[in-house]
Design a protein around this motif. Structure first.
Motif: not given
Length: 211
Positions: A75-87
């Motif tokens: 919902i709140l993607p970030t410039e430094e999104n660890f979670l999506l990066c992790f996936r």
């Protein structure tokens, strides 16, 4: 940024249980709607309820009626999104366990700050993200703040597993499961093949395959 994401999470997860639910969820959606519309909203309005229902159908991936941290990241993607990066790096429970074994280098059952730093460094390189030592330190501390639920400065298996996509999180299978002490001991004894009082990597692999 990751820090802003964390601030928003803490603001709405007021009881600190790792989910935005109940009244917290209503407050979150209310503020989200106000930000979108630039005006006040009435939570008692049937239209508000209908929109909230549609919102949950879209973002509540595991349909448990609440928003987890990895769901909020959508919902709140970030410039430094660890979670999506992790996936991109770890997309299944099996890969998660492989990563866990690789970075829990001292086999303590926890990933300490220095081990987490190594994990994030590899993660950012795989995702082609640029970073320097200062940023890496900041990211490490942010991840600890986000996932270190008991504040001991390290991540346990269940804390680290919150990084997984909800639909792939094998630990969610155990939510709501209640075992008597006898049942727990029987399961533990079954998988602790060498009887040393610990479940090692091979024994854990067997448990996960059976699960």
């Amino acid at each position: 940024t990751a820090s802003q994401f964390l601030d928003i999470w803490k603001h709405f997860d007021s009881d600190g249980n790792g989910y935005i639910e109940g009244k917290e969820l209503e407050n979150f959606f209310k503020e989200l709607e106000m930000a979108r519309r630039g005006a006040g909203v009435d939570p008692t309005n049937p239209t508000f309820r209908e929109k909230m229902k549609e919102f949950m159908q879209k973002f509540d991936k595991n349909k448990d009626g609440r928003i987890g941290m990895s769901e909020l990241a959508q919902i709140l993607p970030t410039e430094e999104n660890f979670l999506l990066c992790f996936r991109q790096f770890v997309s299944s429970s099996a890969e998660f366990m492989a990563a866990w074994r690789r970075y829990d280098t001292d086999r303590s059952g926890y990933i300490e700050a220095n081990e987490l730093k190594g994990f994030l460094s590899d993660l950012l390189e795989k995702a082609n993200r640029h970073y320097d030592e200062q940023k890496l330190q900041e990211y490490t501390q942010t991840i600890l703040k986000m996932f270190d639920l008991n504040g001991d400065g390290k991540l346990g298996l269940s804390e680290m597993a919150r990084l997984l996509p909800v639909q792939e999180n094998f630990l969610l299978n155990f939510q709501g499961v209640k075992l008597t002490s006898e049942q727990f001991n029987a399961i533990f004894t079954y998988y602790d093949k060498d009887g040393n009082g610990y479940i090692d990597e091979q024994e854990l692999d067997a448990l996960l395959r059976d699960n």
